[in-house]
Enzyme design. Structure first.
Site, PDB file in Angstrom:
ATOM      1  N   TRP A   1       0.812  -1.227   0.000  1.00 20.88           N
ATOM      2  CA  TRP A   1       0.000   0.000   0.000  1.00 20.88           C
ATOM      3  C   TRP A   1       0.842   1.272   0.000  1.00 20.88           C
ATOM      4  O   TRP A   1       0.299   2.377  -0.109  1.00 20.88           O
ATOM      5  CB  TRP A   1      -0.927   0.007   1.214  1.00 20.88           C
ATOM      6  CG  TRP A   1      -2.105  -0.909   1.084  1.00 20.88           C
ATOM      7  CD1 TRP A   1      -2.421  -1.690   0.009  1.00 20.88           C
ATOM      8  CD2 TRP A   1      -3.127  -1.126   2.068  1.00 20.88           C
ATOM      9  NE1 TRP A   1      -3.578  -2.389   0.269  1.00 20.88           N
ATOM     10  CE2 TRP A   1      -4.032  -2.052   1.524  1.00 20.88           C
ATOM     11  CE3 TRP A   1      -3.361  -0.630   3.356  1.00 20.88           C
ATOM     12  CZ2 TRP A   1      -5.166  -2.493   2.222  1.00 20.88           C
ATOM     13  CZ3 TRP A   1      -4.474  -1.064   4.062  1.00 20.88           C
ATOM     14  CH2 TRP A   1      -5.368  -1.989   3.488  1.00 20.88           C
ATOM     15  N   LYS A   2       2.131   1.142   0.206  1.00 22.20           N
ATOM     16  CA  LYS A   2       3.015   2.319   0.299  1.00 22.20           C
ATOM     17  C   LYS A   2       2.448   3.303   1.340  1.00 22.20           C
ATOM     18  O   LYS A   2       1.888   2.863   2.342  1.00 22.20           O
ATOM     19  CB  LYS A   2       3.172   2.973  -1.076  1.00 22.20           C
ATOM     20  CG  LYS A   2       3.505   1.965  -2.164  1.00 22.20           C
ATOM     21  CD  LYS A   2       3.919   2.611  -3.455  1.00 22.20           C
ATOM     22  CE  LYS A   2       4.113   1.541  -4.503  1.00 22.20           C
ATOM     23  NZ  LYS A   2       4.768   2.015  -5.689  1.00 22.20           N
TER      24      LYS A   2
ATOM     25  N   HIS B   1      12.899  -1.867  -1.242  1.00 22.23           N
ATOM     26  CA  HIS B   1      11.999  -1.404  -2.299  1.00 22.23           C
ATOM     27  C   HIS B   1      12.680  -0.251  -3.037  1.00 22.23           C
ATOM     28  O   HIS B   1      13.411   0.542  -2.427  1.00 22.23           O
ATOM     29  CB  HIS B   1      10.659  -0.945  -1.698  1.00 22.23           C
ATOM     30  CG  HIS B   1       9.621  -0.668  -2.742  1.00 22.23           C
ATOM     31  ND1 HIS B   1       9.575   0.507  -3.437  1.00 22.23           N
ATOM     32  CD2 HIS B   1       8.613  -1.436  -3.226  1.00 22.23           C
ATOM     33  CE1 HIS B   1       8.575   0.456  -4.308  1.00 22.23           C
ATOM     34  NE2 HIS B   1       7.974  -0.717  -4.205  1.00 22.23           N
TER      35      HIS B   1
ATOM     36  N   GLU C   1      11.681   2.516  -3.948  1.00 24.53           N
ATOM     37  CA  GLU C   1      11.433   3.851  -3.380  1.00 24.53           C
ATOM     38  C   GLU C   1      12.329   4.089  -2.163  1.00 24.53           C
ATOM     39  O   GLU C   1      12.759   5.217  -1.913  1.00 24.53           O
ATOM     40  CB  GLU C   1       9.936   4.006  -3.045  1.00 24.53           C
ATOM     41  CG  GLU C   1       9.115   4.177  -4.322  1.00 24.53           C
ATOM     42  CD  GLU C   1       7.719   3.599  -4.276  1.00 24.53           C
ATOM     43  OE1 GLU C   1       7.187   3.351  -3.187  1.00 24.53           O
ATOM     44  OE2 GLU C   1       7.148   3.382  -5.373  1.00 24.53           O
TER      45      GLU C   1
ATOM     46  N   GLU D   1      11.434  -6.069  -9.403  1.00 24.43           N
ATOM     47  CA  GLU D   1      10.622  -4.913  -9.745  1.00 24.43           C
ATOM     48  C   GLU D   1      11.457  -3.948 -10.591  1.00 24.43           C
ATOM     49  O   GLU D   1      12.221  -3.136 -10.039  1.00 24.43           O
ATOM     50  CB  GLU D   1      10.166  -4.200  -8.473  1.00 24.43           C
ATOM     51  CG  GLU D   1       9.355  -5.078  -7.556  1.00 24.43           C
ATOM     52  CD  GLU D   1       8.416  -4.243  -6.698  1.00 24.43           C
ATOM     53  OE1 GLU D   1       7.207  -4.478  -6.781  1.00 24.43           O
ATOM     54  OE2 GLU D   1       8.892  -3.345  -5.988  1.00 24.43           O
TER      55      GLU D   1
ATOM     56  N   GLY E   1       4.639   1.946 -10.873  1.00 20.49           N
ATOM     57  CA  GLY E   1       3.759   3.111 -10.822  1.00 20.49           C
ATOM     58  C   GLY E   1       3.710   3.893 -12.128  1.00 20.49           C
ATOM     59  O   GLY E   1       3.216   5.012 -12.165  1.00 20.49           O
TER      60      GLY E   1
ATOM     61  N   SER F   1       3.421  -2.317 -12.066  1.00 17.68           N
ATOM     62  CA  SER F   1       2.166  -2.082 -12.789  1.00 17.68           C
ATOM     63  C   SER F   1       1.387  -3.361 -13.087  1.00 17.68           C
ATOM     64  O   SER F   1       0.813  -3.519 -14.161  1.00 17.68           O
ATOM     65  CB  SER F   1       2.432  -1.300 -14.085  1.00 17.68           C
ATOM     66  OG  SER F   1       2.987  -0.031 -13.775  1.00 17.68           O
TER      67      SER F   1
ATOM     68  N   GLY G   1       1.408  -2.632  -6.266  1.00 16.30           N
ATOM     69  CA  GLY G   1       1.262  -1.342  -5.597  1.00 16.30           C
ATOM     70  C   GLY G   1      -0.120  -0.766  -5.852  1.00 16.30           C
ATOM     71  O   GLY G   1      -1.109  -1.125  -5.202  1.00 16.30           O
ATOM     72  N   GLY G   2      -0.227   0.107  -6.861  1.00 16.62           N
ATOM     73  CA  GLY G   2      -1.457   0.845  -7.149  1.00 16.62           C
ATOM     74  C   GLY G   2      -2.723  -0.007  -7.174  1.00 16.62           C
ATOM     75  O   GLY G   2      -3.736   0.350  -6.554  1.00 16.62           O
TER      76      GLY G   2
HETATM   77  C1  PEP Z   1       5.370  -1.580  -5.940  1.00 16.81           C
HETATM   78  O1  PEP Z   1       5.324  -0.564  -5.308  1.00 16.81           O
HETATM   79  O2  PEP Z   1       5.972  -2.542  -5.436  1.00 16.81           O
HETATM   80  C2  PEP Z   1       4.739  -1.641  -7.257  1.00 16.81           C
HETATM   81  C3  PEP Z   1       5.002  -2.651  -8.020  1.00 16.81           C
HETATM   82  O3  PEP Z   1       3.888  -0.611  -7.612  1.00 16.81           O
HETATM   83  P1  PEP Z   1       2.866  -0.553  -8.874  1.00 16.81           P
HETATM   84  O4  PEP Z   1       2.133  -1.873  -8.883  1.00 16.81           O
HETATM   85  O5  PEP Z   1       1.969   0.596  -8.584  1.00 16.81           O
HETATM   86  O6  PEP Z   1       3.690  -0.391 -10.094  1.00 16.81           O
END
Ligand code: PEP
Length: 254
Positions: free
Chosen positions: A10-11, A97, A99, A169, A175, A215, A236-237
């Site tokens: 969920w970040k 991660h 980020e 990732e 994202g 994504s 994520g999203g």
């Molecule tokens: C993530 O934050 O690990 C991620 C993969 O984000 P998203 O699915 O939004 O690309």
């Protein structure tokens, strides 16, 4: 092989009230999911872990955290210890991660310490690795991923495999709406399995789950999950809406 893992990151989204709202909708949806052949994990922000823990305790949903310190307690302002996470029933901890690496400057060195601390507390590290767009264009994807893997795991000795998860990732796919094609993802996943085999032996490497993240959506989960070395996804999203995360989690698994 462990069960395929469908993990929601969920970040920095959803405080206590929104966490309650999410589970009110999500838990009834999961009633028909066969938890014998898959596992679902959700990693809320730290502040919402306590309420999430209360809500999921009688369900089959596993709980994850988005980071953790290596130490059990002490003078580490702003950090959360693996012991505190364990008290709440947290099972997985996302570490390294992109980020954390790119916005907050976490180095491989620091990540390796976190991985060790989490692992030694009996929690399962979900170590994230992945190249930037620039690195992919330079043709050094494998080099970058290999280095992040070896550096991130350097403090961990013997494993039986079930206590570690890797998430591939690609930074350019997080994202952004751009997903790695199934064959681009599979190519790197199979490379990661090979490196893990060199580090821990083939039998161990075969049971370490390697998740794809970047994504992932209801529309692309099918083609990703059928790849031989994709053992789940980190989302994520699309994990923020109960319906879209459910659509991903219920994908058919052969
Ligand atoms: C993530 O934050 O690990 C991620 C993969 O984000 P998203 O699915 O939004 O690309």
């Amino acid at each position: 092989m462990g069960k395929p893992l469908f993990a929601g990151n969920w970040k920095m989204n959803k405080g206590v009230a929104e966490t309650r709202e999410f589970f009110e909708k999500f838990l009834p949806l999961t009633k028909d999911i066969d938890f014998e052949n898959r596992e679902i994990m959700i990693a809320p922000p730290f502040i919402s872990l306590s309420v999430a823990s209360e809500i999921v305790k009688d369900s089959k949903i596993s709980l994850g955290a988005q980071n953790a310190c290596w130490a059990k307690k002490g003078a580490f302002t702003g950090e959360i210890s693996p012991v505190m996470l364990k008290e709440l029933g947290v099972k997985y901890v996302i570490l390294g991660h992109s980020e954390r690496r790119h916005i907050f400057g976490e180095s491989n060195e620091l990540i390796a310490k976190r991985v060790k601390g989490v692992y030694e507390e009996g929690l399962i590290p979900v170590l994230c690795v992945g190249e930037t767009l620039e690195e992919r264009e330079k043709g050094i994807t494998f080099e970058v991923v290999e280095n992040q893997l070896k550096e991130g795991l350097k403090e961990i000795g013997n494993l039986d495999g079930a206590e570690l998860v890797i998430a591939y990732e690609p930074v350019w796919a997080i994202g952004t709406g751009k997903t790695a094609t199934p064959s681009q993802a599979e190519e790197v996943h199979s490379f990661i399995r090979q490196i893990l085999g060199e580090m821990y032996g083939k039998n161990v490497a075969d049971v370490i789950r390697i998740l794809y993240g970047g994504s992932v959506k209801p529309g692309n989960i099918k083609e990703l999950i059928v790849q031989p070395n994709i053992d789940g996804v980190l989302v994520g999203g699309a994990s923020l809406e109960p319906e879209s995360f459910f659509e991903i989690c219920k994908v058919e698994i052969s």
